[in-house]
Structures are given as C-alpha cells and as structure tokens.
Design a protein around this motif. Structure first.
Motif, PDB file in Angstrom:
ATOM      1  N   LEU A  12       0.835  -1.204   0.000  1.00  0.00           N
ATOM      2  CA  LEU A  12       0.000   0.000   0.000  1.00  0.00           C
ATOM      3  C   LEU A  12       0.866   1.250   0.000  1.00  0.00           C
ATOM      4  CD1 LEU A  12      -2.724   1.437   0.165  1.00  0.00           C
ATOM      5  CD2 LEU A  12      -2.671   1.108   2.650  1.00  0.00           C
ATOM      6  N   THR A  27       2.193   1.964  -3.422  1.00  0.00           N
ATOM      7  CA  THR A  27       1.154   2.519  -4.293  1.00  0.00           C
ATOM      8  C   THR A  27       0.949   4.002  -4.027  1.00  0.00           C
ATOM      9  OG1 THR A  27      -0.017   0.415  -4.462  1.00  0.00           O
ATOM     10  CG2 THR A  27      -1.298   2.399  -4.893  1.00  0.00           C
ATOM     11  N   VAL A  54      -5.813  -2.063   5.811  1.00  0.00           N
ATOM     12  CA  VAL A  54      -4.924  -2.069   4.650  1.00  0.00           C
ATOM     13  C   VAL A  54      -5.566  -2.786   3.469  1.00  0.00           C
ATOM     14  CG1 VAL A  54      -2.728  -2.961   3.779  1.00  0.00           C
ATOM     15  CG2 VAL A  54      -2.817  -1.784   5.977  1.00  0.00           C
ATOM     16  N   LYS A  75      -6.092  -0.822  -0.002  1.00  0.00           N
ATOM     17  CA  LYS A  75      -5.513  -1.342  -1.246  1.00  0.00           C
ATOM     18  C   LYS A  75      -6.593  -1.485  -2.323  1.00  0.00           C
ATOM     19  CE  LYS A  75      -2.772  -4.856  -1.064  1.00  0.00           C
ATOM     20  NZ  LYS A  75      -2.300  -6.209  -0.653  1.00  0.00           N
ATOM     21  N   THR A 126      -7.557   2.136  -3.579  1.00  0.00           N
ATOM     22  CA  THR A 126      -6.562   2.748  -4.464  1.00  0.00           C
ATOM     23  C   THR A 126      -6.455   2.001  -5.797  1.00  0.00           C
ATOM     24  OG1 THR A 126      -4.807   1.504  -3.309  1.00  0.00           O
ATOM     25  CG2 THR A 126      -5.211   3.777  -2.610  1.00  0.00           C
TER      26      THR A 126
END
Length: 383
Positions: free
Chosen positions: A76, A79, A273, A277, A280
């Motif tokens: 993450l 990213t 998370v 993830k 995003t």
C-alpha cells in the motif's frame, strides 16, 4: 437521558443502510447522500469490491501489531508514494492522527518548533491538530494550546513573508480548505510558498485528508498546484468508509522517524490495509480519475445554469464543490434533507457537495433539481 456525550449536533435521521449514493433511514425513506460521511465513502456505500476485501481479510487476520513485518503495508505504501515527491509512509487510524505524526516529524527533523498554518483551516481535534487549526470555534474552552503555531490569512503573500523567521520548521496547509468554506489555493500564493520553502529550507506539509484519493479529480490535490510537499497526510477517502490514515514523507525525512519515535496500536491493521488497497486499485486508474473530472465539470456547469450567479458563488474542484449562499445555510440544508438530499455546510454560508466518486449523472441531476428548488425558493430572483 442519553448515555452518550452530546458533543454532536445530531440530525433526527437514523440511517440504517446504504447502496452506492443512496441511503435509507429507519422509516424506509431514501436519500441521495451528497455528504459521503464527509468525503469518506469514496466508492459509495457497500461497494462490492470493498465488501469482498473485508470478508476475505476477516477470515485470515484482523490484528497482529506493528511489532511484526507487514508486506501488505509495504504494498500500500508503494502505491501511495509512486510518482510523487514521497518515499515512505506511516499508517494510522484518522486524519487527526496523520496530522499529529506530520507535526512531530517536521519538528523532529528540523529541530525547530514553529509551524505556519492558515485561517479557516481544519486539521483535526487532538491537541496538536487543534492548535494547528485556524478556526477559533474548534479551540474554545480547552485552555492554553500549543504556542508554536502561527496562523495567518490564507492566500496572503505579504503576511506569509512577514511570518517567516529562523524558527519556522514547516508550513502546513490544505490545497482546498474544505471545512473552512471550500477555499482554493491561489496559484501565485502556491508559488510564493514553494519559493520560500526552497530558499529557507522550510518543510511543506499538505493536509490531503479531505482532498486526497481522487476527490479533486487527481490522486492528490497538490498535483494540480505548484507545490512539492515534503509531507502529506491522508485519511477519509483512503479507506472508503473503513478507518485508516496515512502520513507520507520524502526520503530525506526517513532517518528522523526511527524505531520508538512514533507508533500506533491499530494503525495499518490488516483489515484497514486490505480495504485501502482495494480503494486505491480502483481510484488510481486513469480512466476513473478522468471520469471524476468529467462528472465535476458536468455538476459545476449544471449548477451554474440552475443558480443565479448574482446570488450564489460556486467553487471547488472535482467532487468537492461549495455553493456560497447569501445567508445561513442550515435552514437550506434542512429543507434539502426533507426533500431527500443530504448535504453538509462549510463555514456559515457555504453548502458543501461531497457525493461518492461513483455518483451517476442521473443522481447529480436529481440533486441539482432538489438544490435549485430549495435555494431558489428561499432566495427568489427579482423579476
């Protein structure tokens, strides 16, 4: 008597379920949700991909502590920092926590204490974040706050230049002041901040708690301004409704947050998370961001046609728009709610529009119909 502290001015509506942009109250009445949990439910309510991510992760691991390695956090973080000025991330649970981490990092790295912030800003309600906030109503009744914040007018270059001295560690700002009235950063002021930070070695902290993760049509709002932050904070839309916050920092700051300098029990837990993830993966697609821009253009143009410019000023970026009205907007928001549209104010006379990024054109048309009916009924145009 309620068992709850009455620290929220709650509305008399009990929302029991939601799907996309539509929420339903306990009586079965449907509403268009143009609040999105105050820019939180970025992909709408009960998005299938988020539901699936939570279900899958809940069967594997909920919490293990940050004492252990987390490849998922690493993924993450990678990213979030890709193609940005940042190299590292710290995960927490909220925007206020992210801003506290940013304040601590800036002071520790520079070994200076003063942080410049701006009037009408909002950075949170913990003591550091509250001290940084440029709104007296947030601070009243709590006694002495941190004295090392200098709060100056937004978009005022002369005041900014006068506030700079050798004690300044950082400048902290929102690219768009959401809570403070949907005020945007002037390009000349952004350039002045950039010049001062580079010339004086001052860190720049950009609070993207409300504007980040596609809300303004780009991954982050600072990408639309002449700003190169050293630190950025995120929360709200990052989790699509699940609590998570993040602070991103440049590579130069890496050694200032070593083991034991800062921490959190729940921050970056596996459930949070997994959701972030998923968010995003969807939002950071170029086609998705382009669609947010197109929806923003459509909504802005429709509002400008529907509302007389002599009475209403429309501003903002992406799907963070504000309608400045001639007077108090609370009665207008109440009337819209009765008509099936949920809205939130920003400052005393601004209605803030924060629909999910997945809002449809039909839903925007419905919202505009309700808005124009309510606003023009309250503020009739002279014939």
């Amino acid at each position: 008597m309620s068992a709850l502290f009455q620290n929220y001015a709650r509305r008399p509506v009990h929302i029991v379920k939601g799907q996309g942009t539509i929420v339903t109250d306990a009586t079965g009445k449907d509403y268009l949700d143009f609040i999105s949990g105050i820019a939180v439910v970025s992909l709408g309510h009960a998005h299938p991909a988020i539901v699936e991510a939570i279900q899958k992760q809940s069967e594997k691991l909920w919490h293990v502590s940050n004492l252990f390695e987390s490849p998922e956090q690493e993924q993450l973080a990678a990213t979030l920092v890709k193609d940005t000025p940042f190299a590292h991330a710290f995960f927490c649970n909220s925007g206020a926590e992210a801003n506290e981490a940013a304040i601590k990092l800036a002071r520790k790295h520079t070994q200076k204490n003063v942080i410049i912030t701006f009037e009408q800003s909002f950075h949170g309600r913990t003591f550091g974040a509250m001290s940084a906030t440029g709104q007296d109503k947030v601070k009243q009744g709590f006694g002495p706050l941190l004295e090392t914040f200098r709060t100056i007018p937004y978009n005022d270059k002369k005041q900014l230049e006068a506030a700079i001295d050798d004690d300044v560690a950082a400048i902290m700002l929102e690219a768009i002041q959401g809570e403070g009235g949907v005020h945007q950063l002037d390009p000349d002021f952004a350039q002045a901040i950039t010049d001062i930070c580079q010339a004086k070695g001052i860190l720049l902290i950009v609070d993207e708690v409300q504007t980040g993760i596609g809300r303004t049509g780009t991954r982050y709002a600072f990408e639309q301004a002449n700003l190169t932050p050293d630190i950025m904070t995120l929360a709200k839309g990052l989790g699509g409704g699940f609590p998570i916050g993040a602070m991103l920092g440049s590579s130069e700051l890496f050694t200032s947050f070593g083991p034991g300098t800062h921490g959190t029990t729940f921050g970056g837990n596996p459930l949070a998370v997994a959701v972030a993830k998923t968010v995003t993966d969807i939002v950071f697609q170029e086609a998705f961001l382009q669609e947010v821009k197109e929806k923003s253009d459509y909504l802005m143009q429709k509002l400008q046609v529907a509302l007389p410019k002599e009475q209403f000023t429309i501003r903002g970026s992406g799907l963070l728009l504000g309608i400045e009205c001639p007077g108090d907007v609370v009665p207008l928001i109440q009337q819209a709610e009765k008509a099936g549209l949920l809205l939130v104010q920003a400052g005393g006379n601004v209605i803030r529009l924060l629909p999910p990024l997945t809002v449809t054109y039909e839903e925007m048309d419905q919202a505009i119909d309700i808005l124009s009916s309510v606003l023009l009924a309250e503020q009739p145009v002279n014939a």
